[in-house]
Design a protein around this motif. Structure first.
Motif, PDB file in Angstrom:
ATOM      1  N   THR A  78     -34.161 -69.250  32.637  1.00 56.71           N
ATOM      2  CA  THR A  78     -32.736 -69.157  32.924  1.00 56.71           C
ATOM      3  C   THR A  78     -32.332 -67.707  33.135  1.00 56.71           C
ATOM      4  OG1 THR A  78     -32.252 -71.135  31.614  1.00 56.71           O
ATOM      5  CG2 THR A  78     -30.420 -69.640  32.058  1.00 56.71           C
ATOM      6  N   VAL A  79     -31.529 -67.465  34.158  1.00 54.34           N
ATOM      7  CA  VAL A  79     -30.942 -66.153  34.447  1.00 54.34           C
ATOM      8  C   VAL A  79     -29.423 -66.331  34.463  1.00 54.34           C
ATOM      9  CG1 VAL A  79     -30.697 -64.329  36.177  1.00 54.34           C
ATOM     10  CG2 VAL A  79     -32.943 -65.392  35.776  1.00 54.34           C
ATOM     11  N   PRO A  80     -28.670 -65.494  33.731  1.00 53.61           N
ATOM     12  CA  PRO A  80     -29.133 -64.349  32.936  1.00 53.61           C
ATOM     13  C   PRO A  80     -29.523 -64.751  31.515  1.00 53.61           C
ATOM     14  CG  PRO A  80     -26.744 -64.395  32.972  1.00 53.61           C
ATOM     15  CD  PRO A  80     -27.201 -65.546  33.836  1.00 53.61           C
ATOM     16  N   ALA A  81     -30.490 -64.032  30.971  1.00 52.65           N
ATOM     17  CA  ALA A  81     -30.913 -64.219  29.587  1.00 52.65           C
ATOM     18  C   ALA A  81     -32.015 -63.215  29.283  1.00 52.65           C
ATOM     19  CB  ALA A  81     -31.416 -65.640  29.335  1.00 52.65           C
ATOM     20  N   HIS A  82     -32.167 -62.884  28.015  1.00 50.27           N
ATOM     21  CA  HIS A  82     -33.297 -62.074  27.590  1.00 50.27           C
ATOM     22  C   HIS A  82     -34.525 -62.970  27.475  1.00 50.27           C
ATOM     23  CE1 HIS A  82     -30.024 -59.393  25.954  1.00 50.27           C
ATOM     24  NE2 HIS A  82     -30.782 -58.525  26.604  1.00 50.27           N
ATOM     25  N   ILE A  83     -35.667 -62.480  27.968  1.00 50.35           N
ATOM     26  CA  ILE A  83     -36.854 -63.330  27.955  1.00 50.35           C
ATOM     27  C   ILE A  83     -37.351 -63.574  26.533  1.00 50.35           C
ATOM     28  CG2 ILE A  83     -37.495 -62.521  30.257  1.00 50.35           C
ATOM     29  CD1 ILE A  83     -39.711 -60.877  28.990  1.00 50.35           C
ATOM     30  N   GLN A  84     -37.080 -62.642  25.612  1.00 48.92           N
ATOM     31  CA  GLN A  84     -37.539 -62.818  24.230  1.00 48.92           C
ATOM     32  C   GLN A  84     -36.831 -63.992  23.561  1.00 48.92           C
ATOM     33  OE1 GLN A  84     -36.780 -59.914  25.577  1.00 48.92           O
ATOM     34  NE2 GLN A  84     -38.649 -58.691  25.416  1.00 48.92           N
ATOM     35  N   GLY A 192     -37.947 -43.850  31.445  1.00 52.12           N
ATOM     36  CA  GLY A 192     -36.590 -43.805  30.921  1.00 52.12           C
ATOM     37  C   GLY A 192     -36.443 -44.413  29.544  1.00 52.12           C
ATOM     38  N   SER A 193     -37.437 -45.190  29.105  1.00 48.31           N
ATOM     39  CA  SER A 193     -37.359 -45.806  27.779  1.00 48.31           C
ATOM     40  C   SER A 193     -37.336 -44.758  26.673  1.00 48.31           C
ATOM     41  CB  SER A 193     -38.535 -46.762  27.570  1.00 48.31           C
ATOM     42  OG  SER A 193     -38.520 -47.799  28.529  1.00 48.31           O
ATOM     43  N   TRP A 194     -37.873 -43.571  26.950  1.00 47.63           N
ATOM     44  CA  TRP A 194     -37.824 -42.494  25.961  1.00 47.63           C
ATOM     45  C   TRP A 194     -36.379 -42.049  25.717  1.00 47.63           C
ATOM     46  CZ3 TRP A 194     -42.034 -40.510  23.292  1.00 47.63           C
ATOM     47  CH2 TRP A 194     -43.291 -40.928  23.733  1.00 47.63           C
ATOM     48  N   LEU A 195     -35.527 -42.204  26.726  1.00 48.07           N
ATOM     49  CA  LEU A 195     -34.134 -41.785  26.601  1.00 48.07           C
ATOM     50  C   LEU A 195     -33.252 -42.891  26.044  1.00 48.07           C
ATOM     51  CD1 LEU A 195     -33.731 -39.952  30.032  1.00 48.07           C
ATOM     52  CD2 LEU A 195     -34.305 -38.950  27.811  1.00 48.07           C
ATOM     53  N   GLU A 196     -33.739 -44.130  26.089  1.00 48.16           N
ATOM     54  CA  GLU A 196     -32.930 -45.261  25.639  1.00 48.16           C
ATOM     55  C   GLU A 196     -33.218 -45.625  24.187  1.00 48.16           C
ATOM     56  OE1 GLU A 196     -33.728 -48.361  28.456  1.00 48.16           O
ATOM     57  OE2 GLU A 196     -32.311 -47.557  29.923  1.00 48.16           O
ATOM     58  N   ASP A 197     -33.930 -44.774  23.477  1.00 50.77           N
ATOM     59  CA  ASP A 197     -34.272 -45.074  22.096  1.00 50.77           C
ATOM     60  C   ASP A 197     -33.051 -44.905  21.210  1.00 50.77           C
ATOM     61  OD1 ASP A 197     -36.248 -45.653  20.008  1.00 50.77           O
ATOM     62  OD2 ASP A 197     -35.753 -43.621  19.344  1.00 50.77           O
ATOM     63  N   GLN A 198     -32.698 -45.953  20.497  1.00 55.75           N
ATOM     64  CA  GLN A 198     -31.593 -45.895  19.561  1.00 55.75           C
ATOM     65  C   GLN A 198     -31.707 -47.066  18.592  1.00 55.75           C
ATOM     66  OE1 GLN A 198     -27.754 -47.096  21.441  1.00 55.75           O
ATOM     67  NE2 GLN A 198     -28.908 -46.945  23.338  1.00 55.75           N
ATOM     68  N   ASP A 199     -30.748 -47.161  17.710  1.00 57.31           N
ATOM     69  CA  ASP A 199     -30.770 -48.162  16.653  1.00 57.31           C
ATOM     70  C   ASP A 199     -30.261 -49.494  17.205  1.00 57.31           C
ATOM     71  OD1 ASP A 199     -30.730 -49.547  14.336  1.00 57.31           O
ATOM     72  OD2 ASP A 199     -29.235 -48.322  13.323  1.00 57.31           O
ATOM     73  N   PHE A 200     -31.151 -50.267  17.821  1.00 58.89           N
ATOM     74  CA  PHE A 200     -30.758 -51.573  18.361  1.00 58.89           C
ATOM     75  C   PHE A 200     -31.990 -52.439  18.599  1.00 58.89           C
ATOM     76  CE2 PHE A 200     -32.411 -49.614  21.928  1.00 58.89           C
ATOM     77  CZ  PHE A 200     -32.109 -50.184  23.165  1.00 58.89           C
ATOM     78  N   TYR A 201     -31.744 -53.717  18.858  1.00 55.25           N
ATOM     79  CA  TYR A 201     -32.837 -54.646  19.168  1.00 55.25           C
ATOM     80  C   TYR A 201     -33.342 -54.398  20.584  1.00 55.25           C
ATOM     81  CZ  TYR A 201     -32.793 -57.738  15.119  1.00 55.25           C
ATOM     82  OH  TYR A 201     -32.929 -58.265  13.858  1.00 55.25           O
ATOM     83  N   ARG A 202     -34.657 -54.451  20.745  1.00 60.81           N
ATOM     84  CA  ARG A 202     -35.265 -54.303  22.069  1.00 60.81           C
ATOM     85  C   ARG A 202     -35.423 -55.681  22.707  1.00 60.81           C
ATOM     86  NH1 ARG A 202     -34.881 -49.581  19.264  1.00 60.81           N
ATOM     87  NH2 ARG A 202     -35.598 -47.851  20.528  1.00 60.81           N
ATOM     88  N   PHE A 203     -34.827 -55.836  23.877  1.00 62.41           N
ATOM     89  CA  PHE A 203     -34.987 -57.033  24.692  1.00 62.41           C
ATOM     90  C   PHE A 203     -35.412 -56.595  26.084  1.00 62.41           C
ATOM     91  CE2 PHE A 203     -31.743 -58.348  21.564  1.00 62.41           C
ATOM     92  CZ  PHE A 203     -32.318 -59.515  21.083  1.00 62.41           C
ATOM     93  N   SER A 204     -35.671 -57.544  26.956  1.00 59.93           N
ATOM     94  CA  SER A 204     -35.960 -57.214  28.347  1.00 59.93           C
ATOM     95  C   SER A 204     -35.658 -58.418  29.230  1.00 59.93           C
ATOM     96  CB  SER A 204     -37.426 -56.783  28.521  1.00 59.93           C
ATOM     97  OG  SER A 204     -38.302 -57.813  28.127  1.00 59.93           O
ATOM     98  N   GLY A 205     -35.673 -58.172  30.545  1.00 61.44           N
ATOM     99  CA  GLY A 205     -35.420 -59.243  31.502  1.00 61.44           C
ATOM    100  C   GLY A 205     -34.113 -59.051  32.253  1.00 61.44           C
ATOM    101  N   LEU A 206     -33.766 -60.050  33.065  1.00 63.53           N
ATOM    102  CA  LEU A 206     -32.501 -60.068  33.804  1.00 63.53           C
ATOM    103  C   LEU A 206     -31.448 -60.666  32.879  1.00 63.53           C
ATOM    104  CD1 LEU A 206     -33.770 -61.356  37.281  1.00 63.53           C
ATOM    105  CD2 LEU A 206     -33.409 -58.983  36.549  1.00 63.53           C
ATOM    106  N   PHE A 207     -30.754 -59.811  32.136  1.00 64.77           N
ATOM    107  CA  PHE A 207     -29.882 -60.288  31.078  1.00 64.77           C
ATOM    108  C   PHE A 207     -28.412 -60.317  31.466  1.00 64.77           C
ATOM    109  CE2 PHE A 207     -30.152 -55.741  30.587  1.00 64.77           C
ATOM    110  CZ  PHE A 207     -28.877 -55.345  30.198  1.00 64.77           C
ATOM    111  N   ARG A 208     -28.094 -59.952  32.709  1.00 65.95           N
ATOM    112  CA  ARG A 208     -26.724 -60.084  33.224  1.00 65.95           C
ATOM    113  C   ARG A 208     -26.778 -60.755  34.598  1.00 65.95           C
ATOM    114  NH1 ARG A 208     -24.749 -54.010  31.528  1.00 65.95           N
ATOM    115  NH2 ARG A 208     -24.438 -54.406  29.313  1.00 65.95           N
TER     116      ARG A 208
END
Length: 295
Positions: A78-84, A192-208
């Motif tokens: 399903t799109v949009p959604a996180h694949i995890q 760019g993932s080195w710049l997106e490091d912060q205190d949050f859950y990691r997800f991926s995919g077409l989420f919007r």
């Protein structure tokens, strides 16, 4: 053309053939259409896509971007959604370390290679009507974490590595009047993932949302609103600046300042600002003067 995976680790490679950012205004074919809130220039591709999940780039299917590939054996997603949240991997929470720490030892700026999941999405669509002369078609990915590469009908379209910023690509000249195939490949980690490091859950995919947008022959590409206050804060002058593309006739309502020559024919893609002068100062309500508040 396939994307060379080494480019994902290049911090200078973050956009390829992505359209320039612009205001997020919508456009409608008529006042009646505007009243409905539904634009005939927009078509969402949300829903069920064919899906393949690989642990890394070396495990991708051969010819994944080609229309002749038989994807009936692929899973549906399903799109949009996180694949995890749909059974592929699991949500990962870290705050003071990077998500690959303890799994792969990599230098800053580089990316994991043994475990860097790649999600491949395939979706077929048919235009409701062929593009008219001068019309253009684009596709917008409103959120793809952390990078998305795109093909249409087997042809390379582009790449973007901004997880949480819309990425738009031009499909004009590639789409056909009949059935079309859109293939999006989403990479979990890039430079760019080195710049997106912060205190949050990691997800991926077409989420919007994923959305097709038609642009008419003459189109307002960008809008900018500026406000100038009088020294006594009693009046405000609002100026609207537009960037136009395509060509067409000026059809502004009577009473608006006349356009030079009465006919506009801006250069394609020039994006030159066209100021629209206001009719006069706008009074500032007494309750709002000097309060610094907005409504």
């Amino acid at each position: 053309m396939n994307l060379n995976p080494t480019r994902l680790a290049d911090p200078k490679y973050f956009a390829d053939k992505r359209l320039p950012a612009h205001s997020d205004h919508r456009w409608f074919a008529s006042h009646a259409e505007l009243a409905t809130g539904t634009s005939s220039f927009e078509h969402r591709l949300n829903g069920t896509w064919k899906f393949h999940h690989a642990a890394n780039h070396s495990l991708l299917p051969v010819d994944f971007e080609q229309p002749q590939l038989d994807d009936q054996g692929w899973n549906d997603i399903t799109v949009p959604a996180h694949i995890q949240l749909q059974g592929y991997g699991q949500p990962q929470y870290v705050n003071h370390q990077y998500p690959w720490d303890g799994h792969e030892q990599i230098a800053p700026g580089q990316i994991p290679t043994r475990h860097n999941p790649v999600a491949t999405y395939r979706r077929r669509f048919t235009l409701e009507k062929p593009l008219a002369e001068g019309e253009r078609l684009s596709v917008v990915f409103h959120g793809a974490e952390s990078a998305v590469a795109l093909w249409c009908n087997g042809q390379w379209i582009g790449y973007a590595a901004d997880s949480f910023t819309p990425s738009e690509f031009d499909l004009t000249g590639v789409v056909a009047d009949g059935e079309n195939l859109l293939v999006a490949q989403v990479f979990t980690w890039t430079s760019g993932s080195w710049l997106e490091d912060q205190d949050f859950y990691r997800f991926s995919g077409l989420f919007r949302d994923v959305e097709l947008r038609r642009r008419p022959r003459a189109h307002v590409e960008d809008l900018r609103v500026g406000v100038e206050l009088s020294p006594d804060l009693m009046h405000a002058t609002v100026r609207l600046t537009t960037s136009l593309s395509g060509e067409g006739e000026d059809q502004r309502p009577a009473g608006w300042p006349p356009a030079p020559g009465g006919r506009r024919r801006p250069d394609r893609g020039a994006g030159r600002p066209t100021p629209v002068e206001p009719r006069g100062p706008v009074p500032v309500p007494a309750g709002d003067r000097g309060t610094g508040r907005s409504r």
